[in-house]
Design a protein around this motif. Sequence first.
Motif, PDB file in Angstrom:
ATOM      1  N   LYS A  24       0.833  -1.204   0.000  1.00  0.00           N
ATOM      2  CA  LYS A  24       0.000   0.000   0.000  1.00  0.00           C
ATOM      3  C   LYS A  24       0.867   1.254   0.000  1.00  0.00           C
ATOM      4  O   LYS A  24       0.573   2.227  -0.721  1.00  0.00           O
ATOM      5  CB  LYS A  24      -0.938   0.017   1.197  1.00  0.00           C
ATOM      6  CG  LYS A  24      -1.892   1.207   1.193  1.00  0.00           C
ATOM      7  CD  LYS A  24      -2.831   1.221   2.363  1.00  0.00           C
ATOM      8  CE  LYS A  24      -3.852   2.366   2.248  1.00  0.00           C
ATOM      9  NZ  LYS A  24      -3.238   3.685   2.022  1.00  0.00           N
ATOM     10  N   THR A  25       1.910   1.264   0.811  1.00  0.00           N
ATOM     11  CA  THR A  25       2.790   2.433   0.860  1.00  0.00           C
ATOM     12  C   THR A  25       3.431   2.672  -0.500  1.00  0.00           C
ATOM     13  O   THR A  25       3.478   3.807  -0.993  1.00  0.00           O
ATOM     14  CB  THR A  25       3.881   2.235   1.922  1.00  0.00           C
ATOM     15  OG1 THR A  25       3.253   2.041   3.197  1.00  0.00           O
ATOM     16  CG2 THR A  25       4.800   3.457   1.994  1.00  0.00           C
ATOM     17  N   ASN A  27       2.332   1.714  -3.431  1.00  0.00           N
ATOM     18  CA  ASN A  27       1.311   2.124  -4.402  1.00  0.00           C
ATOM     19  C   ASN A  27       0.913   3.582  -4.223  1.00  0.00           C
ATOM     20  O   ASN A  27       0.727   4.318  -5.201  1.00  0.00           O
ATOM     21  CB  ASN A  27       0.081   1.225  -4.278  1.00  0.00           C
ATOM     22  CG  ASN A  27       0.358  -0.191  -4.740  1.00  0.00           C
ATOM     23  OD1 ASN A  27       1.294  -0.438  -5.491  1.00  0.00           O
ATOM     24  ND2 ASN A  27      -0.459  -1.131  -4.283  1.00  0.00           N
ATOM     25  N   ASP A  28       0.761   4.011  -2.973  1.00  0.00           N
ATOM     26  CA  ASP A  28       0.416   5.414  -2.709  1.00  0.00           C
ATOM     27  C   ASP A  28       1.509   6.350  -3.227  1.00  0.00           C
ATOM     28  O   ASP A  28       1.222   7.414  -3.802  1.00  0.00           O
ATOM     29  CB  ASP A  28       0.209   5.645  -1.208  1.00  0.00           C
ATOM     30  CG  ASP A  28      -1.079   5.006  -0.690  1.00  0.00           C
ATOM     31  OD1 ASP A  28      -1.943   4.646  -1.522  1.00  0.00           O
ATOM     32  OD2 ASP A  28      -1.220   4.861   0.546  1.00  0.00           O
ATOM     33  N   LEU A  29       2.753   5.956  -3.030  1.00  0.00           N
ATOM     34  CA  LEU A  29       3.867   6.777  -3.513  1.00  0.00           C
ATOM     35  C   LEU A  29       3.908   6.798  -5.043  1.00  0.00           C
ATOM     36  O   LEU A  29       4.183   7.848  -5.647  1.00  0.00           O
ATOM     37  CB  LEU A  29       5.186   6.254  -2.945  1.00  0.00           C
ATOM     38  CG  LEU A  29       5.414   6.526  -1.459  1.00  0.00           C
ATOM     39  CD1 LEU A  29       6.582   5.701  -0.929  1.00  0.00           C
ATOM     40  CD2 LEU A  29       5.667   8.018  -1.216  1.00  0.00           C
ATOM     41  N   LEU A  31       1.335   6.533  -7.060  1.00  0.00           N
ATOM     42  CA  LEU A  31       0.232   7.391  -7.506  1.00  0.00           C
ATOM     43  C   LEU A  31       0.589   8.867  -7.347  1.00  0.00           C
ATOM     44  O   LEU A  31       0.247   9.691  -8.214  1.00  0.00           O
ATOM     45  CB  LEU A  31      -1.044   7.063  -6.724  1.00  0.00           C
ATOM     46  CG  LEU A  31      -1.645   5.680  -6.997  1.00  0.00           C
ATOM     47  CD1 LEU A  31      -2.814   5.409  -6.053  1.00  0.00           C
ATOM     48  CD2 LEU A  31      -2.103   5.559  -8.455  1.00  0.00           C
ATOM     49  N   HIS A  32       1.294   9.173  -6.267  1.00  0.00           N
ATOM     50  CA  HIS A  32       1.719  10.560  -6.064  1.00  0.00           C
ATOM     51  C   HIS A  32       2.754  10.964  -7.116  1.00  0.00           C
ATOM     52  O   HIS A  32       2.718  12.084  -7.634  1.00  0.00           O
ATOM     53  CB  HIS A  32       2.295  10.733  -4.650  1.00  0.00           C
ATOM     54  CG  HIS A  32       2.668  12.146  -4.331  1.00  0.00           C
ATOM     55  ND1 HIS A  32       1.761  13.188  -4.345  1.00  0.00           N
ATOM     56  CD2 HIS A  32       3.880  12.716  -4.013  1.00  0.00           C
ATOM     57  CE1 HIS A  32       2.369  14.319  -4.039  1.00  0.00           C
ATOM     58  NE2 HIS A  32       3.650  14.059  -3.840  1.00  0.00           N
ATOM     59  N   ARG A  83       0.523   4.698 -12.902  1.00  0.00           N
ATOM     60  CA  ARG A  83      -0.713   4.357 -12.187  1.00  0.00           C
ATOM     61  C   ARG A  83      -1.087   2.899 -12.411  1.00  0.00           C
ATOM     62  O   ARG A  83      -1.568   2.230 -11.490  1.00  0.00           O
ATOM     63  CB  ARG A  83      -1.847   5.278 -12.652  1.00  0.00           C
ATOM     64  CG  ARG A  83      -1.654   6.735 -12.259  1.00  0.00           C
ATOM     65  CD  ARG A  83      -2.866   7.592 -12.591  1.00  0.00           C
ATOM     66  NE  ARG A  83      -2.618   8.987 -12.237  1.00  0.00           N
ATOM     67  CZ  ARG A  83      -2.343   9.954 -13.106  1.00  0.00           C
ATOM     68  NH1 ARG A  83      -2.306   9.685 -14.407  1.00  0.00           N
ATOM     69  NH2 ARG A  83      -2.103  11.186 -12.694  1.00  0.00           N
ATOM     70  N   ALA A  86       0.873   0.718 -10.234  1.00  0.00           N
ATOM     71  CA  ALA A  86       0.365   0.760  -8.860  1.00  0.00           C
ATOM     72  C   ALA A  86      -0.815  -0.186  -8.647  1.00  0.00           C
ATOM     73  O   ALA A  86      -1.026  -0.684  -7.535  1.00  0.00           O
ATOM     74  CB  ALA A  86      -0.040   2.190  -8.496  1.00  0.00           C
ATOM     75  N   THR A  87      -1.572  -0.461  -9.711  1.00  0.00           N
ATOM     76  CA  THR A  87      -2.744  -1.329  -9.557  1.00  0.00           C
ATOM     77  C   THR A  87      -2.397  -2.814  -9.633  1.00  0.00           C
ATOM     78  O   THR A  87      -3.216  -3.660  -9.274  1.00  0.00           O
ATOM     79  CB  THR A  87      -3.785  -1.044 -10.663  1.00  0.00           C
ATOM     80  OG1 THR A  87      -3.255  -1.422 -11.941  1.00  0.00           O
ATOM     81  CG2 THR A  87      -4.172   0.424 -10.688  1.00  0.00           C
ATOM     82  N   LYS A 168       6.445  13.001   0.504  1.00  0.00           N
ATOM     83  CA  LYS A 168       5.739  12.004   1.309  1.00  0.00           C
ATOM     84  C   LYS A 168       6.646  11.345   2.347  1.00  0.00           C
ATOM     85  O   LYS A 168       6.284  10.334   2.951  1.00  0.00           O
ATOM     86  CB  LYS A 168       5.138  10.927   0.399  1.00  0.00           C
ATOM     87  CG  LYS A 168       4.065  11.448  -0.553  1.00  0.00           C
ATOM     88  CD  LYS A 168       2.847  11.953   0.197  1.00  0.00           C
ATOM     89  CE  LYS A 168       1.745  12.392  -0.745  1.00  0.00           C
ATOM     90  NZ  LYS A 168       0.531  12.854  -0.024  1.00  0.00           N
TER      91      LYS A 168
END
Length: 415
Positions: A24-25, A27-29, A31-32, A83, A86-87, A168
């Motif tokens: 999750k970490t 993937n969030d990075l 996306l950012h 992106r 990330a998925t 982040k």
Amino acid sequence: MTDLIQLGKQAKETAYQLGLMDAKTKNDLLLHMADELEKNTATILLENQKDLATATENGITETMLDRLRLTDERIKEMADGIRQVATLPDPIGEVDKMWKNEDGLMIGKQRVPLGVIGIIYESRPNVTTDAASLCFKTGNAVILRGGKEAFHSNQVLVTVLQQALKQKGASPFAIQFVADTSRETAQKLMKLNDYLDVLIPRGGANLIKTVLTTATVPVIETGTGNCHVYIDKDAQLEMATNIIVNAKCQRPSVCNSAETLLIHQDVAADFLPVIEKALNEYNVELRADERAIAIFKQSIPATEEDWETEFNDFILAVKVVDSLDEAIQHINRYNTKHSESIISDNYFATQQFLQQVDAAAVYANASTRFTDGFVFGFGAEIGISTQKLHARGPMGLAELTSTKYIVYGDGQYRK
């Protein structure tokens, strides 16, 4: 050398942290990072214009300029590629299989990052974001060394990605850039064994050959693309024409474009005039064997060198063959093990072609242009490997991992 050692130390320390980061970490990075790319589109395009201006001054061909050029749409595609990465499922930590041996030990095979990956590449800025996102997702730190042709573009892209990480609270050393584009520094990077776990070259034949002969770091070869399309005697004319035009003309500067057309003698007289007319719309230069020259309105004799050349331009070598067997023999002799295609409605002919042609991707009734990590559903690609160890074809997340064995016991010792 000091700078490379510093990059190596920073990458190695960060790689350990990345290997422990949860999905999750990461993937969030990612996306950012994608969002920041799009926010900084204007700045990126300004830097890309500097590279385009220099390339134009140096007389670079339009097809090669196309490899270098960034647009609003291409930057959006780069962001969307991140992106999509990330998925995708995170392979790190996955246990491929687990079994109990006769000693009662539970033995599992688990996916782990490679560690620190070096990428040496030439004039395509999208490699920067593709490589960065795939390496980051798989917990690998990456050191990027792009070519001088795209220096400003690559530098600003890495800067944007690093700033996104820092915003982040993550280490910017996960993605690093070698600012010195000299050959000497590249050769030193090829021998950075204390810090690099693997080196991946992406570019032309000369770059790849240099890396293979110079590097002491383990190398994954991403090959050049001398790709073929073979039109069988049972092919549909319209399909064959559409595919060869796409494979040759959509983006002739990329490694999955077709360089040679092989055509069965039984359909050459009917098909070649139609194909020539379609290719003329793109001003494709035809370099043909004697039988094809006799059919074409305008072509020049092909040389032995033409059969083995990746033109990266609107040039196509053409040969009439007596049989499917001759086509396969020609391909296996001259190809670079990248992508090959047969156009045929004959099931047995397509199966023979698919089984006997030695290449990373082999197609029946489709363009070679589809050999691409994004198209294959990998989000992006680190390159297209034409070797057979450790990976082959478009390299996505799984190809950027290794494995280790995890073993559970309850007091066993070997007698």
